[in-house]
Motif scaffolding. Structure first.
Motif, PDB file in Angstrom:
ATOM      1  N   HIS A   1       0.845  -1.179   0.000  1.00 40.93           N
ATOM      2  CA  HIS A   1       0.000   0.000   0.000  1.00 40.93           C
ATOM      3  C   HIS A   1       0.889   1.240   0.000  1.00 40.93           C
ATOM      4  O   HIS A   1       1.903   1.290   0.701  1.00 40.93           O
ATOM      5  CB  HIS A   1      -0.915  -0.018   1.237  1.00 40.93           C
ATOM      6  N   SER A   2       0.495   2.211  -0.829  1.00 41.59           N
ATOM      7  CA  SER A   2       1.107   3.532  -0.845  1.00 41.59           C
ATOM      8  C   SER A   2       2.626   3.471  -1.023  1.00 41.59           C
ATOM      9  O   SER A   2       3.113   2.888  -1.989  1.00 41.59           O
ATOM     10  CB  SER A   2       0.699   4.294   0.416  1.00 41.59           C
ATOM     11  N   LEU A   3       3.379   4.079  -0.106  1.00 34.89           N
ATOM     12  CA  LEU A   3       4.834   4.110  -0.213  1.00 34.89           C
ATOM     13  C   LEU A   3       5.429   2.698  -0.237  1.00 34.89           C
ATOM     14  O   LEU A   3       6.464   2.457  -0.866  1.00 34.89           O
ATOM     15  CB  LEU A   3       5.432   4.911   0.947  1.00 34.89           C
ATOM     16  N   GLY A   4       4.763   1.760   0.399  1.00 33.66           N
ATOM     17  CA  GLY A   4       5.235   0.377   0.375  1.00 33.66           C
ATOM     18  C   GLY A   4       5.298  -0.200  -1.025  1.00 33.66           C
ATOM     19  O   GLY A   4       6.111  -1.088  -1.303  1.00 33.66           O
ATOM     20  N   THR A   5       4.470   0.300  -1.938  1.00 34.52           N
ATOM     21  CA  THR A   5       4.524  -0.191  -3.316  1.00 34.52           C
ATOM     22  C   THR A   5       5.794   0.267  -4.009  1.00 34.52           C
ATOM     23  O   THR A   5       6.346  -0.461  -4.828  1.00 34.52           O
ATOM     24  CB  THR A   5       3.287   0.249  -4.125  1.00 34.52           C
ATOM     25  N   ILE A   6       6.269   1.466  -3.677  1.00 37.20           N
ATOM     26  CA  ILE A   6       7.529   1.959  -4.241  1.00 37.20           C
ATOM     27  C   ILE A   6       8.683   1.128  -3.702  1.00 37.20           C
ATOM     28  O   ILE A   6       9.574   0.713  -4.462  1.00 37.20           O
ATOM     29  CB  ILE A   6       7.733   3.454  -3.935  1.00 37.20           C
ATOM     30  N   LEU A   7       8.669   0.868  -2.419  1.00 37.71           N
ATOM     31  CA  LEU A   7       9.721   0.048  -1.817  1.00 37.71           C
ATOM     32  C   LEU A   7       9.731  -1.362  -2.402  1.00 37.71           C
ATOM     33  O   LEU A   7      10.787  -1.887  -2.775  1.00 37.71           O
ATOM     34  CB  LEU A   7       9.548  -0.008  -0.304  1.00 37.71           C
ATOM     35  N   SER A   8       8.555  -1.966  -2.504  1.00 38.62           N
ATOM     36  CA  SER A   8       8.452  -3.324  -3.061  1.00 38.62           C
ATOM     37  C   SER A   8       8.939  -3.363  -4.500  1.00 38.62           C
ATOM     38  O   SER A   8       9.694  -4.268  -4.889  1.00 38.62           O
ATOM     39  CB  SER A   8       7.009  -3.815  -2.991  1.00 38.62           C
ATOM     40  N   TYR A   9       8.507  -2.403  -5.287  1.00 33.95           N
ATOM     41  CA  TYR A   9       8.925  -2.329  -6.687  1.00 33.95           C
ATOM     42  C   TYR A   9      10.448  -2.245  -6.794  1.00 33.95           C
ATOM     43  O   TYR A   9      11.073  -2.974  -7.570  1.00 33.95           O
ATOM     44  CB  TYR A   9       8.262  -1.132  -7.375  1.00 33.95           C
ATOM     45  N   ASN A  10      11.052  -1.347  -6.022  1.00 32.94           N
ATOM     46  CA  ASN A  10      12.505  -1.175  -6.086  1.00 32.94           C
ATOM     47  C   ASN A  10      13.254  -2.423  -5.639  1.00 32.94           C
ATOM     48  O   ASN A  10      14.281  -2.769  -6.227  1.00 32.94           O
ATOM     49  CB  ASN A  10      12.929   0.051  -5.273  1.00 32.94           C
ATOM     50  N   VAL A  11      12.765  -3.112  -4.630  1.00 29.18           N
ATOM     51  CA  VAL A  11      13.403  -4.364  -4.188  1.00 29.18           C
ATOM     52  C   VAL A  11      13.329  -5.397  -5.306  1.00 29.18           C
ATOM     53  O   VAL A  11      14.321  -6.080  -5.608  1.00 29.18           O
ATOM     54  CB  VAL A  11      12.761  -4.894  -2.899  1.00 29.18           C
ATOM     55  N   LEU A  12      12.172  -5.526  -5.939  1.00 29.56           N
ATOM     56  CA  LEU A  12      12.025  -6.514  -7.020  1.00 29.56           C
ATOM     57  C   LEU A  12      12.910  -6.180  -8.213  1.00 29.56           C
ATOM     58  O   LEU A  12      13.460  -7.081  -8.854  1.00 29.56           O
ATOM     59  CB  LEU A  12      10.558  -6.630  -7.427  1.00 29.56           C
ATOM     60  N   CYS A  13      13.062  -4.897  -8.516  1.00 35.44           N
ATOM     61  CA  CYS A  13      13.951  -4.504  -9.618  1.00 35.44           C
ATOM     62  C   CYS A  13      15.410  -4.779  -9.276  1.00 35.44           C
ATOM     63  O   CYS A  13      16.186  -5.213 -10.136  1.00 35.44           O
ATOM     64  CB  CYS A  13      13.772  -3.021  -9.939  1.00 35.44           C
ATOM     65  N   ALA A  14      15.784  -4.530  -8.036  1.00 34.61           N
ATOM     66  CA  ALA A  14      17.177  -4.708  -7.615  1.00 34.61           C
ATOM     67  C   ALA A  14      17.544  -6.173  -7.403  1.00 34.61           C
ATOM     68  O   ALA A  14      18.730  -6.520  -7.402  1.00 34.61           O
ATOM     69  CB  ALA A  14      17.425  -3.926  -6.324  1.00 34.61           C
ATOM     70  N   HIS A  15      16.533  -7.034  -7.233  1.00 31.18           N
ATOM     71  CA  HIS A  15      16.793  -8.455  -6.953  1.00 31.18           C
ATOM     72  C   HIS A  15      15.967  -9.352  -7.882  1.00 31.18           C
ATOM     73  O   HIS A  15      15.008  -9.990  -7.460  1.00 31.18           O
ATOM     74  CB  HIS A  15      16.478  -8.772  -5.486  1.00 31.18           C
ATOM     75  N   PRO A  16      16.359  -9.436  -9.140  1.00 29.96           N
ATOM     76  CA  PRO A  16      15.605 -10.255 -10.088  1.00 29.96           C
ATOM     77  C   PRO A  16      15.627 -11.743  -9.757  1.00 29.96           C
ATOM     78  O   PRO A  16      14.861 -12.512 -10.327  1.00 29.96           O
ATOM     79  CB  PRO A  16      16.278  -9.969 -11.435  1.00 29.96           C
ATOM     80  N   GLU A  17      16.481 -12.149  -8.818  1.00 25.67           N
ATOM     81  CA  GLU A  17      16.494 -13.546  -8.405  1.00 25.67           C
ATOM     82  C   GLU A  17      15.269 -13.887  -7.543  1.00 25.67           C
ATOM     83  O   GLU A  17      14.968 -15.066  -7.332  1.00 25.67           O
ATOM     84  CB  GLU A  17      17.786 -13.879  -7.648  1.00 25.67           C
ATOM     85  N   LEU A  18      14.561 -12.884  -7.055  1.00 28.61           N
ATOM     86  CA  LEU A  18      13.335 -13.109  -6.277  1.00 28.61           C
ATOM     87  C   LEU A  18      12.194 -13.420  -7.242  1.00 28.61           C
ATOM     88  O   LEU A  18      11.805 -12.582  -8.044  1.00 28.61           O
ATOM     89  CB  LEU A  18      12.984 -11.878  -5.437  1.00 28.61           C
ATOM     90  N   THR A  22       2.772 -12.853  -8.318  1.00 28.58           N
ATOM     91  CA  THR A  22       1.881 -11.710  -8.523  1.00 28.58           C
ATOM     92  C   THR A  22       2.220 -10.584  -7.559  1.00 28.58           C
ATOM     93  O   THR A  22       2.230 -10.783  -6.347  1.00 28.58           O
ATOM     94  CB  THR A  22       0.408 -12.111  -8.310  1.00 28.58           C
ATOM     95  N   LEU A  23       2.478  -9.412  -8.103  1.00 28.09           N
ATOM     96  CA  LEU A  23       2.644  -8.198  -7.321  1.00 28.09           C
ATOM     97  C   LEU A  23       1.292  -7.496  -7.297  1.00 28.09           C
ATOM     98  O   LEU A  23       0.709  -7.230  -8.343  1.00 28.09           O
ATOM     99  CB  LEU A  23       3.703  -7.290  -7.949  1.00 28.09           C
ATOM    100  N   VAL A  24       0.783  -7.233  -6.098  1.00 27.67           N
ATOM    101  CA  VAL A  24      -0.476  -6.503  -5.952  1.00 27.67           C
ATOM    102  C   VAL A  24      -0.147  -5.167  -5.307  1.00 27.67           C
ATOM    103  O   VAL A  24       0.387  -5.132  -4.187  1.00 27.67           O
ATOM    104  CB  VAL A  24      -1.498  -7.272  -5.088  1.00 27.67           C
ATOM    105  N   THR A  25      -0.440  -4.079  -6.016  1.00 26.92           N
ATOM    106  CA  THR A  25      -0.197  -2.744  -5.474  1.00 26.92           C
ATOM    107  C   THR A  25      -1.533  -2.087  -5.172  1.00 26.92           C
ATOM    108  O   THR A  25      -2.460  -2.141  -5.971  1.00 26.92           O
ATOM    109  CB  THR A  25       0.637  -1.888  -6.446  1.00 26.92           C
ATOM    110  N   LEU A  26      -1.606  -1.475  -3.996  1.00 29.63           N
ATOM    111  CA  LEU A  26      -2.828  -0.824  -3.523  1.00 29.63           C
ATOM    112  C   LEU A  26      -2.533   0.643  -3.235  1.00 29.63           C
ATOM    113  O   LEU A  26      -1.607   0.949  -2.478  1.00 29.63           O
ATOM    114  CB  LEU A  26      -3.328  -1.485  -2.240  1.00 29.63           C
ATOM    115  N   GLY A  27      -3.304   1.553  -3.825  1.00 29.31           N
ATOM    116  CA  GLY A  27      -3.102   2.975  -3.566  1.00 29.31           C
ATOM    117  C   GLY A  27      -1.696   3.437  -3.894  1.00 29.31           C
ATOM    118  O   GLY A  27      -1.086   4.204  -3.162  1.00 29.31           O
ATOM    119  N   SER A  28      -1.187   2.993  -5.025  1.00 26.52           N
ATOM    120  CA  SER A  28       0.217   3.215  -5.371  1.00 26.52           C
ATOM    121  C   SER A  28       0.465   4.562  -6.043  1.00 26.52           C
ATOM    122  O   SER A  28      -0.208   4.917  -7.010  1.00 26.52           O
ATOM    123  CB  SER A  28       0.699   2.116  -6.311  1.00 26.52           C
TER     124      SER A  28
END
Length: 113
Positions: A1-18, A22-28
Motif C-alpha cells: 500500500h502507498s509508499l510500500g509499493t515503491i519500496l516493493s517495486y525497487n526491491v524486485l527490480c534490484a533483486h531479479p532472483e526473487l 503476482t505483485l499486488v499494489t494498492l493505492g500506489s
C-alpha cells in the motif's frame, strides 16, 4: 500500500532472483511524477523496468485517491499491468477498504492457486 509499493517495486527490480508470481499494489503512487525520482531509469521504450521476475502485476486504485494520480500504471510500466478501480467511499487512501475490496481478494486468491 502507498509508499510500500515503491519500496516493493525497487526491491524486485534490484533483486531479479526473487521469483514473485503476482505483485499486488494498492493505492500506489508509482505512476506519479513525485515517485519518478525514487525509481530506476526508464528503458529505451520509455517505460520503467518490469519488477524483476514478477509474472503478473495487479494494481488497484480507489476513486478519489489523489496519491495514485490517474490510478493507472500501464502508461509508465506497460500493458502487462492490470489496473482496477475500487470505491473506498470517503476513505480514499485508507488501507482497510483496499484490503477488503473483492478485487484485492481475487488477485491474492489467483496468486495462491
Amino acid at each position: 500500500h502507498s509508499l510500500g509499493t515503491i519500496l516493493s517495486y525497487n526491491v524486485l527490480c534490484a533483486h531479479p532472483e526473487l521469483s514473485v508470481d503476482t505483485l499486488v499494489t494498492l493505492g500506489s503512487p508509482l505512476g506519479t511524477s513525485k515517485a519518478a525520482a525514487l525509481l530506476p531509469p526508464k528503458g529505451d521504450d520509455g517505460l520503467w523496468p518490469w519488477p524483476g521476475a514478477t509474472n503478473r502485476w495487479v494494481n488497484i486504485a480507489a476513486l478519489g485517491d489523489k496519491v495514485t494520480g490517474d490510478g493507472s500504471l500501464s502508461a509508465n510500466f506497460g500493458p502487462r499491468v492490470k489496473n482496477h478501480r475500487v470505491d473506498n467511499g470517503h476513505r480514499h487512501h485508507d488501507p482497510e477498504p483496499y484490503l477488503n475490496a473483492a478485487i484485492t481478494g481475487a488477485a491474492v486468491a489467483a496468486a495462491l492457486t
